[in-house]
Design a protein around this motif. Sequence first.
Motif, mmCIF file in Angstrom:
data_model
loop_
_atom_site.group_PDB
_atom_site.id
_atom_site.type_symbol
_atom_site.label_atom_id
_atom_site.label_comp_id
_atom_site.label_asym_id
_atom_site.label_seq_id
_atom_site.Cartn_x
_atom_site.Cartn_y
_atom_site.Cartn_z
ATOM 1 N N SER A 81 39.207 45.694 40.531
ATOM 2 C CA SER A 81 39.320 44.783 39.379
ATOM 3 C C SER A 81 40.779 44.442 39.107
ATOM 4 C CB SER A 81 38.685 45.401 38.138
ATOM 5 O OG SER A 81 37.310 45.574 38.333
ATOM 6 N N LEU A 82 41.654 45.433 39.235
ATOM 7 C CA LEU A 82 43.080 45.181 39.049
ATOM 8 C C LEU A 82 43.642 44.302 40.160
ATOM 9 C CD1 LEU A 82 44.180 48.712 37.821
ATOM 10 C CD2 LEU A 82 44.103 46.599 36.475
ATOM 11 N N VAL A 83 43.148 44.489 41.383
ATOM 12 C CA VAL A 83 43.556 43.617 42.488
ATOM 13 C C VAL A 83 43.068 42.197 42.212
ATOM 14 C CG1 VAL A 83 43.219 43.135 44.955
ATOM 15 C CG2 VAL A 83 43.712 45.468 44.186
ATOM 16 N N LEU A 84 41.836 42.071 41.760
ATOM 17 C CA LEU A 84 41.296 40.759 41.408
ATOM 18 C C LEU A 84 42.133 40.094 40.322
ATOM 19 C CD1 LEU A 84 39.077 38.611 41.681
ATOM 20 C CD2 LEU A 84 37.779 39.893 39.955
ATOM 21 N N LEU A 85 42.562 40.869 39.343
ATOM 22 C CA LEU A 85 43.413 40.331 38.284
ATOM 23 C C LEU A 85 44.713 39.757 38.860
ATOM 24 C CD1 LEU A 85 43.766 39.973 35.212
ATOM 25 C CD2 LEU A 85 44.805 42.247 35.175
ATOM 26 N N PHE A 86 45.318 40.479 39.801
ATOM 27 C CA PHE A 86 46.522 39.973 40.470
ATOM 28 C C PHE A 86 46.236 38.629 41.124
ATOM 29 C CE2 PHE A 86 48.862 39.437 44.457
ATOM 30 C CZ PHE A 86 50.178 39.502 44.018
ATOM 31 N N TYR A 87 45.121 38.553 41.840
ATOM 32 C CA TYR A 87 44.809 37.319 42.555
ATOM 33 C C TYR A 87 44.331 36.199 41.642
ATOM 34 C CZ TYR A 87 46.139 39.071 46.973
ATOM 35 O OH TYR A 87 46.905 39.537 48.003
#
Length: 151
Positions: A81-87
Amino acid sequence: MTHTTERTPIREMGVMFVKFTAFSIGAGIIELISFTLLNEGTHLNYWLSYTIALVLSVVYNFTINRRYTFRSVNNIPVAMSLVLLFYCAFAPYSIWLTDRLTDGSLFGIGSGWNEYLVLIVVMVQNLVLEFLWWRFVVFKKSINTRPRRTS
């Protein structure tokens, strides 16, 4: 003089960045090959080929770096989810930039740069920003929580 094998925080981060870069080269190869196959083989718009290739490389990169660079056993859905937030921030920026620098087929204003040169420029930006995000946000409190194998 005593010799210690403990790494300083700066040295440890340097080692992590080298590992991250090495594994990210693999992700970059996945991105470049999948982009080339989609861009040349299907003649999709640049931005759509780029987006699909980016997703494939991120999934690989996350999986390998979580295990071997950050050695983390953190909650995968939370970390992803945090990676998705970055993207959510990086992907629109990179899609806009690639469109602006290439043919402008998405937004109507392009500079005509070579598509592969633009892909490499964006991949380098992604490498640096992604490492910082993953190190200080995604894996901040879970680095080195994966037990080492003892044989």
